[in-house]
Enzyme design. Structure first.
Site, PDB file in Angstrom:
ATOM      1  N   LYS A   1       0.856  -1.184   0.000  1.00  0.00           N
ATOM      2  CA  LYS A   1       0.000   0.000   0.000  1.00  0.00           C
ATOM      3  C   LYS A   1       0.892   1.234   0.000  1.00  0.00           C
ATOM      4  CE  LYS A   1      -3.049   2.871   2.713  1.00  0.00           C
ATOM      5  NZ  LYS A   1      -3.628   3.150   4.040  1.00  0.00           N
TER       6      LYS A   1
ATOM      7  N   GLY B   1      -8.241   9.156  10.170  1.00  0.00           N
ATOM      8  CA  GLY B   1      -8.500   9.250  11.597  1.00  0.00           C
ATOM      9  C   GLY B   1      -9.583  10.225  11.998  1.00  0.00           C
TER      10      GLY B   1
ATOM     11  N   ALA C   1      -9.721   5.462   4.639  1.00  0.00           N
ATOM     12  CA  ALA C   1      -9.643   6.606   5.561  1.00  0.00           C
ATOM     13  C   ALA C   1     -10.978   7.311   5.723  1.00  0.00           C
ATOM     14  CB  ALA C   1      -8.586   7.614   5.128  1.00  0.00           C
ATOM     15  N   GLY C   2     -11.256   7.660   6.989  1.00  0.00           N
ATOM     16  CA  GLY C   2     -12.398   8.498   7.305  1.00  0.00           C
ATOM     17  C   GLY C   2     -13.603   7.795   7.872  1.00  0.00           C
TER      18      GLY C   2
ATOM     19  N   ASN D   1      -8.741   1.690  10.178  1.00  0.00           N
ATOM     20  CA  ASN D   1      -7.936   1.371  11.352  1.00  0.00           C
ATOM     21  C   ASN D   1      -8.514   2.040  12.597  1.00  0.00           C
ATOM     22  OD1 ASN D   1      -5.290   0.232  12.502  1.00  0.00           O
ATOM     23  ND2 ASN D   1      -5.213   2.366  13.142  1.00  0.00           N
ATOM     24  N   THR D   2      -8.516   3.379  12.617  1.00  0.00           N
ATOM     25  CA  THR D   2      -8.923   4.112  13.809  1.00  0.00           C
ATOM     26  C   THR D   2     -10.352   3.804  14.220  1.00  0.00           C
ATOM     27  OG1 THR D   2      -7.422   5.887  13.147  1.00  0.00           O
ATOM     28  CG2 THR D   2      -9.009   6.398  14.878  1.00  0.00           C
TER      29      THR D   2
END
Length: 263
Positions: free
Chosen positions: A106, A167, A193-194, A215-216
């Site tokens: 990635k 995040g 993301a997001g 992830n977050t």
């Protein structure tokens, strides 16, 4: 999708390999590698992305991620989080290939620390260099359909536009551009993301993307393992809803029962 088919027969294919799960999870911000592993299991994930600059994969003298997430079971996806130039990203991934033999990677090249927004000129430069060097590149990018096409034309095996800032938990902020990218792409499109909660993941999948990376949203939840399980179901539900085809939106009511033949 045929009626006899289901989520298990609807595969995500990246660089020639088929995956049943369309949810990719990260390996940062968890309380421990053990918790990370439990969340990945609950998510049903088959691919885990690893920030090579932040996660211990190779140092045998301390706790390692591979001691908890078996690389024979999970596809490790090394990433270039923390890189701000093409040269940094290319060097990082070449070292990763030497250390672990990874060729599916990635790529992310960031513009600044405040937004973690992708620096697209450097991203495209790095992508071309890595592809010429034999890597299969999944690329984090802005939600710009023009750059998405340039990255695909350069040979990237998956396009990964942000839903919103890394995040942030803001969900998909520009669904129109995501749809434009999906409609033109010939390779998998994965929102990266997001995402903040399960409904964000379902909304992303309903746009027709091929998967979601997060992830977050899982690691920072009060109960990461339960959130991972919720995300698994959300991604499946969103994919099924997209394939089923939603009803049209209407300005006025439409009775569920026919009006003809009323007593």
């Amino acid at each position: 999708m045929p009626e006899s088919s289901g989520p298990g027969s609807d595969k995500l294919v990246i660089a020639g390999k088929a995956y049943t799960s369309r949810l990719i999870v990260g390996t940062g911000k968890y309380a421990s590698y053990a918790q990370n592993a439990e969340a990945a299991e609950a998510a049903g994930a088959e691919i885990v992305t690893v920030a090579l600059r932040r996660v211990n994969v190779m140092d045998k003298t301390s706790d390692r991620l591979i001691d908890h997430l078996n690389p024979r079971r999970f596809t490790y996806l090394p990433n270039t989080a923390g890189c701000y130039t093409a040269d940094e990203a290319v060097r990082t991934l070449r070292l990763a290939r030497e250390a672990g033999g990874w060729s599916l990677v990635k790529l992310e090249v960031l513009a600044d620390q405040k937004t973690l927004y992708p620096e697209m000129e450097e991203t495209l430069k790095a992508a071309k260099a890595l592809i010429a060097d034999g890597f299969d590149v999944m690329v984090y990018c802005s939600d710009d359909p023009v750059y998405a096409r340039k990255l695909e034309d350069a040979g990237c095996c998956a396009i990964m536009p942000l839903g919103s800032l890394i995040g942030s938990g803001l969900g998909v902020q520009n669904p129109v551009n995501i749809r434009l990218i999906v409609e033109r792409a010939r390779v998998p499109v994965i929102v990266d993301a997001g995402v903040g909660t399960a409904s964000d993941a379902a909304i992303a999948m309903e746009l027709g993307v091929d998967g979601v990376l997060m992830n977050t949203a899982i690691a920072a939840a009060k109960d990461p393992v339960r959130m991972a399980r919720a995300m698994k179901h959300a991604v499946i539900a969103g994919r099924e809803a997209y394939l089923a085809g939603r009803m049209p939106k209407k300005r006025y009511a439409d009775p569920s029962s026919p009006l003809g033949g009323l007593i």
